[in-house]
Write an enzyme that holds these catalytic residues in place. Structure first.
Site, short mmCIF file in Angstrom:
data_model
loop_
_atom_site.label_atom_id
_atom_site.label_comp_id
_atom_site.label_asym_id
_atom_site.label_seq_id
_atom_site.Cartn_x
_atom_site.Cartn_y
_atom_site.Cartn_z
N LYS A 83 39.84 31.97 48.19
CA LYS A 83 39.22 33.26 47.93
C LYS A 83 38.09 33.51 48.94
O LYS A 83 37.86 34.64 49.38
CB LYS A 83 38.69 33.28 46.49
CG LYS A 83 38.09 34.59 46.02
CD LYS A 83 37.67 34.49 44.56
CE LYS A 83 36.92 35.74 44.12
NZ LYS A 83 36.41 35.61 42.74
N HIS A 115 37.95 36.79 51.75
CA HIS A 115 36.94 37.84 51.63
C HIS A 115 35.90 37.82 52.75
O HIS A 115 34.95 38.59 52.73
CB HIS A 115 36.27 37.75 50.25
CG HIS A 115 37.19 38.11 49.14
ND1 HIS A 115 38.06 37.20 48.59
CD2 HIS A 115 37.43 39.29 48.51
CE1 HIS A 115 38.77 37.80 47.65
NE2 HIS A 115 38.41 39.06 47.59
N HIS A 173 45.65 39.85 51.04
CA HIS A 173 46.01 39.10 49.83
C HIS A 173 46.42 40.06 48.71
O HIS A 173 46.06 41.23 48.70
CB HIS A 173 44.89 38.17 49.38
CG HIS A 173 43.60 38.86 49.03
ND1 HIS A 173 42.65 39.19 49.96
CD2 HIS A 173 43.10 39.27 47.84
CE1 HIS A 173 41.62 39.77 49.37
NE2 HIS A 173 41.88 39.84 48.08
N ARG A 195 30.20 45.41 37.73
CA ARG A 195 30.29 44.03 38.20
C ARG A 195 28.91 43.37 38.14
O ARG A 195 27.89 44.02 38.36
CB ARG A 195 30.85 44.01 39.63
CG ARG A 195 32.31 44.45 39.69
CD ARG A 195 32.74 44.85 41.09
NE ARG A 195 32.73 43.74 42.04
CZ ARG A 195 33.73 42.87 42.19
NH1 ARG A 195 34.81 42.98 41.44
NH2 ARG A 195 33.65 41.92 43.10
N LYS A 222 28.03 38.68 41.65
CA LYS A 222 29.30 38.78 42.37
C LYS A 222 29.02 38.79 43.88
O LYS A 222 28.07 39.44 44.35
CB LYS A 222 30.05 40.05 41.98
CG LYS A 222 30.49 40.11 40.53
CD LYS A 222 31.58 39.14 40.19
CE LYS A 222 32.94 39.67 40.52
NZ LYS A 222 34.02 38.79 40.02
N CYS A 237 39.47 43.90 37.91
CA CYS A 237 40.03 43.85 39.25
C CYS A 237 39.94 42.40 39.73
O CYS A 237 38.85 41.84 39.76
CB CYS A 237 39.25 44.71 40.23
SG CYS A 237 38.42 46.13 39.51
N SER A 238 41.06 41.83 40.11
CA SER A 238 41.02 40.44 40.57
C SER A 238 42.29 40.12 41.34
O SER A 238 42.95 41.04 41.86
CB SER A 238 40.83 39.48 39.39
OG SER A 238 40.52 38.18 39.85
N GLU A 285 37.01 43.31 51.47
CA GLU A 285 38.31 43.24 50.82
C GLU A 285 39.39 43.71 51.78
O GLU A 285 39.16 44.64 52.57
CB GLU A 285 38.36 44.12 49.56
CG GLU A 285 37.45 43.71 48.43
CD GLU A 285 37.95 42.51 47.65
OE1 GLU A 285 38.97 41.90 48.06
OE2 GLU A 285 37.34 42.16 46.63
N GLU A 290 43.33 44.15 50.62
CA GLU A 290 44.19 43.83 49.48
C GLU A 290 45.43 44.70 49.41
O GLU A 290 45.40 45.88 49.78
CB GLU A 290 43.40 44.02 48.16
CG GLU A 290 42.22 43.09 48.03
CD GLU A 290 41.57 43.18 46.66
OE1 GLU A 290 41.03 42.14 46.21
OE2 GLU A 290 41.57 44.26 46.05
#
Length: 234
Positions: free
Chosen positions: A37, A41, A53, A72, A76, A88-89, A148, A150
């Site tokens: 992760k 990022h 990802h 959030r 974070k 969101c993940s 991000e 994604e």
């Protein structure tokens, strides 16, 4: 928003950053590998290696058709204290979350994270009721170091649930109707109250959400679903 250094990283978030392995995909959503992760990022890695990802965004509505939003947590690493959709993940590089059939891997991951982040028990959010509506591809920097990139599955559900937010993940929650969300958008655009929205949530709001919300109310989500197209919203 200041850059989060490795040394300043919250212990819980640091563990997730290094222990969680995200699923790397190409722009057609074919699995091409996996990476931490953390690496997924880092804007440096995103830009130099074009790391992309797989991710998901859950939009959970109650029986009054109000959408559950979360803010959030302050700890974070990416987009702290930003308001966004319910959850969101990322699905992780593990057998149960790689299942392609009926998008079950992504749905399994969403059920896992709804418990992790919001304390919603699995029986409240059965995977077969998490409805995949579409996919989008986007890139968004968070600060100088993090960001991000994604391929995001958009999952909708209508269900009254028990919510017990995890403070390591979530600072606040609220249910909003469409008019209340429009007021939040106005405040974010005007810079009022320091209110910020996540870039992926804003992309969904600007491109899809309000027309899909009508389908939520009418019970016709299947008419809106398009899982063949990958919307590039860069």
């Amino acid at each position: 928003m200041g850059e989060v250094t490795d040394a300043a990283m919250d212990a819980v978030q640091k563990r997730l950053m290094f222990d969680d392995e995200c699923i790397l995909v190409d722009e057609l959503d074919n699995v091409v590998g996996h990476d931490s992760k953390y690496n997924c990022h880092l804007m440096e890695k995103i830009e130099s290696l074009n790391l992309l990802h797989r991710a998901f965004s859950v939009f959970l509505f109650n029986s009054k058709y109000e959408l559950l939003l979360q803010q959030r947590s302050a700890t974070k690493v990416t987009f702290p204290l930003v308001w966004t959709n319910t959850c969101c993940s990322h699905p992780l590089y593990r057998e149960s979350e790689l299942i392609q059939e009926n998008f079950l891997g992504v749905r399994n991951a969403a059920q896992r994270k709804l418990l992790d982040e919001l304390g919603i028990p699995a029986e409240d959010v059965p995977v077969d009721e998490l409805f995949p509506l579409g996919r989008m591809l986007y890139k968004a920097p968070s600060d100088g170091k993090w960001g991000e990139h994604e391929l995001d599955y958009l999952l909708f559900m209508v269900r009254d649930v028990n919510v017990h937010p995890n403070p390591d993940e979530v600072a606040d929650i609220k249910y909003v109707n469409a008019e209340e969300l429009k007021e939040l958008l106005r405040k974010a655009d005007a810079g009022e109250e320091g209110l910020k929205l996540s870039p992926w949530f804003r992309l969904v709001v600007d491109n899809f959400l309000f027309k899909w919300w009508d389908h939520v109310k009418q019970g016709t989500l299947h008419e809106a679903a398009d899982m063949k197209t990958i919307h590039k919203l860069m």
